[in-house]
Design an enzyme around this catalytic site. Structure first.
Site, mmCIF file in Angstrom:
data_model
loop_
_atom_site.group_PDB
_atom_site.id
_atom_site.type_symbol
_atom_site.label_atom_id
_atom_site.label_comp_id
_atom_site.label_asym_id
_atom_site.label_seq_id
_atom_site.Cartn_x
_atom_site.Cartn_y
_atom_site.Cartn_z
ATOM 1 N N CYS A 76 26.094 -33.005 37.634
ATOM 2 C CA CYS A 76 24.868 -33.767 38.322
ATOM 3 C C CYS A 76 23.949 -34.446 37.152
ATOM 4 C CB CYS A 76 24.049 -33.024 39.279
ATOM 5 S SG CYS A 76 23.115 -33.523 40.278
ATOM 6 N N HIS B 209 27.975 -30.711 42.462
ATOM 7 C CA HIS B 209 27.665 -29.351 41.886
ATOM 8 C C HIS B 209 28.927 -28.608 42.143
ATOM 9 C CE1 HIS B 209 23.536 -29.538 41.247
ATOM 10 N NE2 HIS B 209 23.493 -30.585 42.031
ATOM 11 N N GLU C 219 29.413 -25.568 41.404
ATOM 12 C CA GLU C 219 28.797 -24.233 41.640
ATOM 13 C C GLU C 219 28.408 -24.125 43.133
ATOM 14 O OE1 GLU C 219 25.088 -26.122 40.689
ATOM 15 O OE2 GLU C 219 27.236 -26.449 39.979
#
Length: 202
Positions: A81, A183, A185
């Protein structure tokens, strides 16, 4: 086990990135200690917030030259990001600022009539073969939250997404330096595959 350092420069939720690697069986260290970073086999540069703040913090913790040095030494680096955005030469968020200069290009506002920020799930389009996308396919969906986008040369564009009429680089990279605008994650199984592929290149 390889030593991976998640760089702590007071930007973003580092624990969620650490948890994502742990789910893959990979321990990581969250640190801004210069010696620890220097000894790492790979570096992760997360980030949520504004480009100038990120660069200010990297400078405050004496991390800019060290990251550039480790990149030049061939250490794998993954920016996520805002962490991806600062890999570029220049950013125009709030003010014009120099980035780390590890990738060619600039970070500019997303110019679209769609709602800003670009937030939510969007599809990936693979632009070229790369170890980072080894487990991915066109139309895989990942999670984005951002108002600015990178511009980069075609030879550094690995995958992109479209938002309205705008083509947004989603995965970029050159040699050992990789960036994800989304992202991993927060992107479920597809994000897990991106991190898995990164680990396999270390």
């Amino acid at each position: 086990m390889k030593k991976i350092v998640i760089i702590d420069y007071n930007i973003g939720n580092l624990q969620s990135v650490q948890a994502a690697f742990l789910r893959l069986g990979q321990e990581t260290v969250i640190s801004r200690d210069l010696e620890e970073i220097r000894k790492a086999d790979a570096l992760i540069l997360p980030g949520v917030g504004a480009f100038p703040t990120a660069m200010n913090n990297l400078k405050k913790f004496n991390l800019i030259e060290l990251i550039q040095e480790r990149a030049a030494a061939g250490i794998p680096i993954l920016g996520i990001c805002l962490g991806m955005q600062v890999l570029f030469e220049k950013g125009y968020e709030i003010e014009e600022r120099q980035g780390l200069g590890l990738l060619k290009g600039e970070v500019i506002p997303i110019k679209t009539n769609e709602k800003i920020p670009h937030m939510g799930w969007n599809q990936l389009n693979l632009a070229k073969a790369s170890p980072t996308t080894h487990y991915l396919s066109d139309n895989d969906e990942v999670y984005f939250v951002h108002s600015y986008q990178a511009t980069c040369p075609d030879d550094e564009l690995i995958a992109y997404t479209t938002y309205g009429e705008v083509k947004i680089p989603a995965i970029v990279g050159k040699n050992n330096v990789i960036g994800c605008q989304f992202h991993p994650e927060k992107s479920g199984e597809i994000g897990r595959k991106v991190l898995k592929a990164f680990l396999e290149e270390i």
